[in-house]
Design an enzyme around this catalytic site. Structure first.
Site, PDB file in Angstrom:
ATOM      1  NE  ARG A 148      -4.935 -23.564   6.279  1.00  0.00           N
ATOM      2  CZ  ARG A 148      -4.200 -22.863   5.470  1.00  0.00           C
ATOM      3  NH1 ARG A 148      -4.609 -21.984   4.669  1.00  0.00           N
ATOM      4  NH2 ARG A 148      -2.958 -22.991   5.462  1.00  0.00           N
ATOM      5  CE  LYS A 175       0.853 -24.693   3.290  1.00  0.00           C
ATOM      6  NZ  LYS A 175       0.959 -23.251   2.886  1.00  0.00           N
ATOM      7  CE1 TYR A 183      -3.620 -20.953  -1.808  1.00  0.00           C
ATOM      8  CE2 TYR A 183      -4.509 -21.892   0.109  1.00  0.00           C
ATOM      9  CZ  TYR A 183      -4.537 -21.105  -0.793  1.00  0.00           C
ATOM     10  OH  TYR A 183      -5.481 -20.108  -0.476  1.00  0.00           O
ATOM     11  CG  HIS A 221       3.043 -21.066  -1.869  1.00  0.00           C
ATOM     12  ND1 HIS A 221       2.545 -19.964  -2.315  1.00  0.00           N
ATOM     13  CD2 HIS A 221       2.185 -21.823  -0.871  1.00  0.00           C
ATOM     14  CE1 HIS A 221       1.409 -19.521  -1.752  1.00  0.00           C
ATOM     15  NE2 HIS A 221       1.231 -20.678  -0.816  1.00  0.00           N
ATOM     16  CD  GLU A 246       0.421 -21.713  -5.125  1.00  0.00           C
ATOM     17  OE1 GLU A 246       1.599 -22.296  -5.519  1.00  0.00           O
ATOM     18  OE2 GLU A 246      -0.372 -22.377  -4.699  1.00  0.00           O
ATOM     19  CG  LEU A 259       1.584 -12.705  -4.681  1.00  0.00           C
ATOM     20  CD1 LEU A 259       2.283 -13.967  -4.341  1.00  0.00           C
ATOM     21  CD2 LEU A 259      -0.071 -12.795  -4.686  1.00  0.00           C
ATOM     22  CB  ILE A 279       7.484 -16.750   4.662  1.00  0.00           C
ATOM     23  CG1 ILE A 279       8.705 -17.515   5.126  1.00  0.00           C
ATOM     24  CG2 ILE A 279       6.360 -17.286   5.476  1.00  0.00           C
ATOM     25  CD1 ILE A 279       9.953 -17.136   4.811  1.00  0.00           C
ATOM     26  CG  ASP A 280       3.324 -19.927   2.106  1.00  0.00           C
ATOM     27  OD1 ASP A 280       3.972 -20.760   2.789  1.00  0.00           O
ATOM     28  OD2 ASP A 280       2.127 -19.737   2.349  1.00  0.00           O
ATOM     29  NE  ARG A 315      16.116 -19.316  11.058  1.00  0.00           N
ATOM     30  CZ  ARG A 315      16.649 -18.405  11.814  1.00  0.00           C
ATOM     31  NH1 ARG A 315      17.288 -17.445  11.071  1.00  0.00           N
ATOM     32  NH2 ARG A 315      16.837 -18.364  13.180  1.00  0.00           N
ATOM     33  CG  ASN A 338       0.944 -23.468   8.583  1.00  0.00           C
ATOM     34  OD1 ASN A 338       1.691 -23.094   9.084  1.00  0.00           O
ATOM     35  ND2 ASN A 338       0.092 -24.540   9.095  1.00  0.00           N
TER      36      ASN A 338
END
Length: 373
Positions: free
Chosen positions: A15, A75, A94, A96, A118, A240, A269-270, A279, A300
């Site tokens: 991306r 990211k 992002y 996280h 986010e 979330l 997982i993020d 993990r 991702n």
């Protein structure tokens, strides 16, 4: 403002943070745009498309980092990019951070102005910059789960829809937000039996009104989770807490109850994952097996469909990026409370309460952080 965009270097991340259309808008607002050579190629946007609009394309990432006041990414910065961080740089991407306290420390040490997609949150509780990737990840979760249920990939050898005379697969979805709702839509479309769990009765009522008798809605409780996991062929983790760490709904003891060859896709997982056994994995090495259960925990997921993901993401982030560039971060945050919630770090202070709680760091309200500087 000088705005930049570099090529993502995370594993199999194709991306890009800024499309040619987005660059056009920044330039139309009087801003300068700098792009690393080849940054958009993974999403199908050649350099020429940007250059035709007046974007300056530079050969090396460090050249872009050094020139800009705001960097627009997809990211979080990786360690290789840490040397490019500097005080006062606005980093719009992002993060996280709840699952990455060391990175939070790095951003604070470098006095970065970190605006996290986010945690931008509108008054109604919606997360406009997270929603499109949640939609994509939710749909992909069923696609990937169906693949890993196939025997050549280690699964139990089950077709989601079955065929006449055979049982359908049992799909369990934990969480009824954007990820869960989209996973539910695709799983039902593929013909599976679907159960979806959530703490909010209101959200369950909404899904019941949409899907009716085709989906089993259940209140998320320890007993209900344990009950549905025993019969599950595919489990989707889609829990979330905006900016916060994800609660561990699936315990290791639950894995022992599950079928051998069952698949667990942890879209959470993020933010740390919703299972004790979760993990992070990559697209290069997406799965591992614990207690006979295949775990898919790619951090991702939308990067696998970069053309769709980039367009969907930038559709959502552009208006906030323009507001930051037009007004400056401070005035933009004051003018837009939703954007203010996206500011996680500000010149050495952690300014998001959920992130502070998850990382066990001191929290400073953004208003105080801005006034103190």
């Amino acid at each position: 403002m000088k705005v930049g965009c570099v090529k993502e270097i995370k594993n199999n991340e194709y991306r890009v943070g800024l499309t040619p259309d987005g660059a056009r808008d920044f330039i139309a607002h009087g801003h300068e745009v700098y792009l690393e050579k080849g940054a958009g190629l993974g999403s199908g946007f050649p350099d020429e498309d940007y250059q035709a609009l007046g974007v300056t394309v530079l050969d090396r990432a460090e050249e872009v980092w050094s020139k800009v006041e705001m960097m627009v990414k997809v990211k979080e910065p990786l360690e290789e990019e840490y040397p490019f961080l500097r005080e006062g740089l606005i980093l719009f991407t992002y993060f996280h951070l709840a699952a990455a306290p060391d990175q939070a420390e790095t951003l604070l040490d470098h006095k970065i102005k970190a605006v996290a997609y986010e945690t931008i949150e509108e008054e109604d509780g919606s997360l406009p910059c997270l929603a499109p990737m949640s939609q994509i990840a939710g749909r992909l979760s069923i696609q990937e789960g169906a693949k890993y249920l196939e025997k050549p990939f280690g699964g139990a050898g089950i077709l989601l829809a079955g065929v006449p005379g055979t049982p359908k697969a049992n799909v369990v979805i934990l969480g009824a937000g954007a990820v869960g709702a989209n996973a539910c839509k695709i799983a039902l479309g593929m013909g599976a039996n679907v159960s979806i769990l959530n703490r909010s009765i209101k959200k369950l009522e909404y899904l019941d009104n949409i899907f009716g008798a085709h989906v089993q809605t259940l209140v998320s409780s320890d007993s209900n989770i344990e009950r549905v996991l025993k019969d599950a062929d595919l489990v989707i983790g889609s829990v979330l807490v905006p900016g916060g760490a994800t609660p561990k709904l699936i315990r290791r003891r639950h894995l022992k109850m599950m079928k051998n060859g069952a698949v667990f896709v942890d879209v959470s997982i993020d933010q740390g994952g919703c299972a004790e056994s979760s993990r992070p994995t990559t697209h290069d090495d997406p799965i591992y097996i614990e207690e006979g259960v295949i775990h898919y925990c790619v951090t991702n997921m939308p990067g696998a469909v970069p053309r769709t993901s980039t367009i969907a993401l930038t559709n959502a982030t552009l208006r906030y990026g323009l507001k930051i560039a037009d007004l400056g971060l401070e005035k933009a945050a004051i003018a837009d409370p939703a954007l203010a919630k996206g500011v996680n770090c500000y010149l050495g202070m952690l300014t998001n309460e959920n992130v502070a709680r998850a990382t066990q760091k001191d929290y400073t309200p953004l208003e105080l952080a801005i006034c103190s500087k």
